[in-house]
Design an enzyme around this catalytic site. Structure first.
Site, PDB file in Angstrom:
ATOM      1  N   TYR A  78       0.848  -1.187   0.000  1.00  0.00           N
ATOM      2  CA  TYR A  78       0.000   0.000   0.000  1.00  0.00           C
ATOM      3  C   TYR A  78       0.885   1.239   0.000  1.00  0.00           C
ATOM      4  O   TYR A  78       1.713   1.409   0.907  1.00  0.00           O
ATOM      5  CB  TYR A  78      -0.922   0.008   1.221  1.00  0.00           C
ATOM      6  CG  TYR A  78      -1.763   1.254   1.311  1.00  0.00           C
ATOM      7  CD1 TYR A  78      -2.728   1.533   0.346  1.00  0.00           C
ATOM      8  CD2 TYR A  78      -1.585   2.171   2.332  1.00  0.00           C
ATOM      9  CE1 TYR A  78      -3.501   2.676   0.405  1.00  0.00           C
ATOM     10  CE2 TYR A  78      -2.352   3.321   2.406  1.00  0.00           C
ATOM     11  CZ  TYR A  78      -3.299   3.569   1.438  1.00  0.00           C
ATOM     12  OH  TYR A  78      -4.053   4.717   1.492  1.00  0.00           O
ATOM     13  N   HIS A 122      -4.747   5.180  -2.684  1.00  0.00           N
ATOM     14  CA  HIS A 122      -5.934   6.017  -2.821  1.00  0.00           C
ATOM     15  C   HIS A 122      -5.511   7.319  -3.504  1.00  0.00           C
ATOM     16  O   HIS A 122      -4.457   7.869  -3.175  1.00  0.00           O
ATOM     17  CB  HIS A 122      -6.530   6.359  -1.453  1.00  0.00           C
ATOM     18  CG  HIS A 122      -7.101   5.178  -0.748  1.00  0.00           C
ATOM     19  ND1 HIS A 122      -6.348   4.386   0.094  1.00  0.00           N
ATOM     20  CD2 HIS A 122      -8.349   4.654  -0.754  1.00  0.00           C
ATOM     21  CE1 HIS A 122      -7.117   3.421   0.579  1.00  0.00           C
ATOM     22  NE2 HIS A 122      -8.327   3.551   0.078  1.00  0.00           N
TER      23      HIS A 122
END
Length: 166
Positions: A78, A122
């Site tokens: 991530y 994101h």
């Protein structure tokens, strides 16, 4: 513009304030002190690092390996942050930082990263430059919309960008 030569360096307690300055310059949100505390203690210089140009920190990437909620026993990388100071953008620094994380995965895909299946992040829905950067240069695909992901910025929505690694 031509790419700049960069060196990479570890983020630690002695230089974590440089990371805070880069992030304040690059992002429309403020990261909590706990984020910087975690980065100061981080020992994985392959996933969290500075990009130095002529001895100055001009960019940084902070990533981690985390479980995939929908796939027990499987993990993903991530990307928490990737930032390059404005004066150094479009000179290949962000690409080199992302490439360094992907190269680390490749070198460890049969070892300590054998259970890592994807890399994701994101991106604010209005950040078309980031979506283009990740999509065109690295083959990330835009996934689902997450409404109200961000608390104090507008628009508050983001997309999840993913790249399958296996």
């Amino acid at each position: 513009m031509r790419d700049l030569y960069v060196d990479f360096g570890m983020i630690n307690a002695d230089n974590v304030e440089q990371l805070r300055k880069i992030n304040q310059s690059c992002f429309p949100l403020t990261y909590a002190d706990s984020f910087y505390g975690d980065m100061a203690k981080n020992k994985d210089e392959k996933l969290c690092k500075f990009a130095y140009c002529n001895g100055f920190a001009v960019g940084a990437i902070c990533a981690r390996v985390e479980p995939m909620p929908d796939r027990p026993g499987r993990n993903r990388i991530y990307i928490m942050t990737l930032g390059v100071l404005a004066a150094y953008r479009d000179r290949g620094i962000g690409s080199k930082l992302v490439t360094s994380v992907l190269d680390h995965f490749e070198s460890e895909k049969d070892g300590k990263m054998s259970n890592v299946d994807e890399i994701m992040l994101h991106v604010q829905t209005s950040n078309t430059d980031a979506m283009k950067f990740y999509g065109e240069k690295f083959g990330f695909e835009r996934g689902e919309l997450v409404e109200n992901y961000y608390k104090r910025i507008d628009p508050p929505h983001c997309y999840i960008l993913r790249k399958k690694l296996r």
